[in-house]
Design a protein around this motif. Structure first.
Motif, PDB file in Angstrom:
ATOM      1  N   VAL A 139       0.834  -1.195   0.000  1.00 21.52           N
ATOM      2  CA  VAL A 139       0.000   0.000   0.000  1.00 21.52           C
ATOM      3  C   VAL A 139       0.873   1.251   0.000  1.00 21.52           C
ATOM      4  O   VAL A 139       1.918   1.288   0.648  1.00 21.52           O
ATOM      5  CB  VAL A 139      -0.985  -0.005   1.195  1.00 21.52           C
ATOM      6  N   ASP A 140       0.448   2.234  -0.781  1.00 16.91           N
ATOM      7  CA  ASP A 140       1.110   3.531  -0.846  1.00 16.91           C
ATOM      8  C   ASP A 140       0.724   4.312   0.398  1.00 16.91           C
ATOM      9  O   ASP A 140      -0.452   4.553   0.646  1.00 16.91           O
ATOM     10  CB  ASP A 140       0.651   4.269  -2.108  1.00 16.91           C
ATOM     11  N   VAL A 141       1.701   4.694   1.205  1.00 18.44           N
ATOM     12  CA  VAL A 141       1.428   5.474   2.417  1.00 18.44           C
ATOM     13  C   VAL A 141       2.061   6.864   2.331  1.00 18.44           C
ATOM     14  O   VAL A 141       2.155   7.563   3.329  1.00 18.44           O
ATOM     15  CB  VAL A 141       1.903   4.740   3.703  1.00 18.44           C
ATOM     16  N   SER A 142       2.467   7.251   1.120  1.00 25.15           N
ATOM     17  CA  SER A 142       3.093   8.556   0.957  1.00 25.15           C
ATOM     18  C   SER A 142       2.073   9.666   1.186  1.00 25.15           C
ATOM     19  O   SER A 142       0.895   9.514   0.869  1.00 25.15           O
ATOM     20  CB  SER A 142       3.697   8.679  -0.440  1.00 25.15           C
ATOM     21  N   GLN A 143       2.541  10.759   1.709  1.00 24.66           N
ATOM     22  CA  GLN A 143       1.667  11.890   2.021  1.00 24.66           C
ATOM     23  C   GLN A 143       1.018  12.465   0.760  1.00 24.66           C
ATOM     24  O   GLN A 143      -0.122  12.892   0.781  1.00 24.66           O
ATOM     25  CB  GLN A 143       2.461  12.970   2.745  1.00 24.66           C
ATOM     26  N   ASP A 144       1.752  12.463  -0.352  1.00 22.48           N
ATOM     27  CA  ASP A 144       1.242  13.050  -1.593  1.00 22.48           C
ATOM     28  C   ASP A 144       0.621  12.020  -2.542  1.00 22.48           C
ATOM     29  O   ASP A 144       0.389  12.332  -3.713  1.00 22.48           O
ATOM     30  CB  ASP A 144       2.366  13.794  -2.305  1.00 22.48           C
ATOM     31  N   ASN A 145       0.388  10.815  -2.058  1.00 19.13           N
ATOM     32  CA  ASN A 145      -0.175   9.742  -2.891  1.00 19.13           C
ATOM     33  C   ASN A 145       0.655   9.520  -4.160  1.00 19.13           C
ATOM     34  O   ASN A 145       0.116   9.342  -5.241  1.00 19.13           O
ATOM     35  CB  ASN A 145      -1.629  10.040  -3.282  1.00 19.13           C
ATOM     36  N   ASP A 146       1.985   9.510  -4.013  1.00 23.18           N
ATOM     37  CA  ASP A 146       2.860   9.427  -5.186  1.00 23.18           C
ATOM     38  C   ASP A 146       3.721   8.166  -5.223  1.00 23.18           C
ATOM     39  O   ASP A 146       4.657   8.078  -6.002  1.00 23.18           O
ATOM     40  CB  ASP A 146       3.751  10.662  -5.266  1.00 23.18           C
ATOM     41  N   TRP A 147       3.434   7.200  -4.391  1.00 24.61           N
ATOM     42  CA  TRP A 147       4.150   5.925  -4.340  1.00 24.61           C
ATOM     43  C   TRP A 147       5.623   6.096  -3.963  1.00 24.61           C
ATOM     44  O   TRP A 147       6.458   5.274  -4.312  1.00 24.61           O
ATOM     45  CB  TRP A 147       3.999   5.148  -5.648  1.00 24.61           C
ATOM     46  N   SER A 148       5.952   7.129  -3.220  1.00 28.03           N
ATOM     47  CA  SER A 148       7.341   7.307  -2.787  1.00 28.03           C
ATOM     48  C   SER A 148       7.644   6.519  -1.521  1.00 28.03           C
ATOM     49  O   SER A 148       8.810   6.262  -1.224  1.00 28.03           O
ATOM     50  CB  SER A 148       7.653   8.788  -2.585  1.00 28.03           C
ATOM     51  N   THR A 149       6.618   6.135  -0.763  1.00 27.58           N
ATOM     52  CA  THR A 149       6.794   5.291   0.420  1.00 27.58           C
ATOM     53  C   THR A 149       5.654   4.281   0.492  1.00 27.58           C
ATOM     54  O   THR A 149       4.515   4.588   0.148  1.00 27.58           O
ATOM     55  CB  THR A 149       6.814   6.118   1.726  1.00 27.58           C
ATOM     56  N   VAL A 150       6.007   3.068   0.933  1.00 28.51           N
ATOM     57  CA  VAL A 150       5.016   1.984   0.987  1.00 28.51           C
ATOM     58  C   VAL A 150       5.144   1.173   2.269  1.00 28.51           C
ATOM     59  O   VAL A 150       6.176   1.207   2.939  1.00 28.51           O
ATOM     60  CB  VAL A 150       5.156   1.026  -0.224  1.00 28.51           C
ATOM     61  N   ARG A 151       4.083   0.448   2.554  1.00 30.57           N
ATOM     62  CA  ARG A 151       4.093  -0.610   3.557  1.00 30.57           C
ATOM     63  C   ARG A 151       3.801  -1.911   2.831  1.00 30.57           C
ATOM     64  O   ARG A 151       3.013  -1.937   1.886  1.00 30.57           O
ATOM     65  CB  ARG A 151       3.016  -0.402   4.617  1.00 30.57           C
ATOM     66  N   VAL A 152       4.414  -2.977   3.308  1.00 28.48           N
ATOM     67  CA  VAL A 152       4.229  -4.291   2.711  1.00 28.48           C
ATOM     68  C   VAL A 152       3.527  -5.178   3.727  1.00 28.48           C
ATOM     69  O   VAL A 152       3.881  -5.205   4.909  1.00 28.48           O
ATOM     70  CB  VAL A 152       5.591  -4.910   2.308  1.00 28.48           C
ATOM     71  N   PHE A 153       2.527  -5.912   3.261  1.00 28.25           N
ATOM     72  CA  PHE A 153       1.779  -6.804   4.131  1.00 28.25           C
ATOM     73  C   PHE A 153       2.647  -8.001   4.488  1.00 28.25           C
ATOM     74  O   PHE A 153       3.318  -8.571   3.631  1.00 28.25           O
ATOM     75  CB  PHE A 153       0.499  -7.278   3.431  1.00 28.25           C
ATOM     76  N   ASN A 154       2.665  -8.362   5.764  1.00 23.47           N
ATOM     77  CA  ASN A 154       3.417  -9.527   6.215  1.00 23.47           C
ATOM     78  C   ASN A 154       2.479 -10.729   6.187  1.00 23.47           C
ATOM     79  O   ASN A 154       1.641 -10.890   7.062  1.00 23.47           O
ATOM     80  CB  ASN A 154       3.961  -9.289   7.630  1.00 23.47           C
TER      81      ASN A 154
END
Length: 185
Positions: free
Chosen positions: A133-148
Motif C-alpha cells: 500500500v502507498d502510504v506517501s503523504q502526496d499519494n505518489d508511491w514514494s513510500t510503501v508498507r508491505v503486508f506480512n
C-alpha cells in the motif's frame, strides 16, 4: 459558551467537506485479497529477490537490488507509478547498500498493488500476491508498507520507493545508435 459550542456543532459538519484525504486504502485495514507464501525446498541456497524478479519480469538487470534503478536508466523506461508487470525498486531498506525488488502483478486501486517477490523476510521464501500500500503523504508511491503474509498484518516499517522499472519497451534505440556510431553506418 453555549453559543460557541453550538456554532462548532453546526460548522463542524460543513467544514468537514473541506478536508481532503484518501481513505481508499488505509494501511491499517486488511487487504481486500489475501496473498500467499510459497516455500521452495530445492535443497539449494534460498532464492533471492534479484534472480526472482529477473526471471518473472521482462527486466533483465544483473547486480544487487539497490543498483537496479540506476542500471535501468539507459535500458528501460522508469516510472514513479506502478504498472502491472513493472518492477518495484525499494531503496535503503536495512541500510544504504541494501535494496529489494518485486514484480507488480496487479493494480488493486490507486493506493494498493499486489507484488510477487522472493526473500522478503530473509527466509528464501517466495511471496505471491503480496499486498503493498502507498502510504506517501502526496499519494505518489514514494513510500510503501508491505503486508506480512506470515503474521497476517501490515509490516511495521515504511520503505522508500525509488520507482518502477517498466519491462515492456527496453530502450534498444540507444544501443542501436551506439552500434551505428561505432561501425560508421
Amino acid at each position: 459558551m453555549r453559543k460557541a459550542l453550538g456554532a462548532i456543532l453546526v460548522a463542524g459538519p460543513l467544514l468537514a467537506g473541506c478536508v481532503s484525504f484518501n481513505s481508499e486504502v488505509p494501511y491499517s485495514a486488511m487487504p481486500r485479497e489475501p496473498g500467499r507464501s510459497v516455500v521452495q525446498d530445492s535443497g539449494q541456497k534460498p532464492l533471492q529477490c534479484v534472480p526472482f524478479a529477473r526471471d518473472h519480469s521482462g527486466v533483465k538487470i544483473f547486480g544487487d537490488a539497490y543498483t537496479w534503478w540506476d542500471k535501468a536508466a539507459d535500458k528501460y523506461p522508469r516510472s514513479a507509478m506502478p504498472e502491472s508487470g513493472s518492477v518495484m525498486v525499494l531503496a535503503g531498506y536495512a541500510g544504504p547498500d541494501r535494496g529489494h525488488v518485486a514484480v507488480v502483478q496487479k493494480i488493486v486501486s490507486t493506493r494498493e498493488i499486489r507484488v510477487d517477490h522472493a526473500n522478503w523476510l530473509d527466509d528464501g521464501s517466495i511471496y505471491l500476491n503480496d499486498p503493498v500500500v502507498d502510504v506517501s503523504q502526496d499519494n505518489d508511491w514514494s513510500t510503501v508498507r508491505v503486508f506480512n503474509i506470515q503474521n497476517g498484518a501490515w509490516g511495521g516499517n515504511i520503505y522508500p520507493v525509488q520507482g518502477f522499472i517498466l519491462p515492456n519497451q527496453p530502450r534498444t534505440d540507444l544501443v542501436a545508435r551506439a552500434d551505428i556510431s561505432e561501425t560508421g553506418q
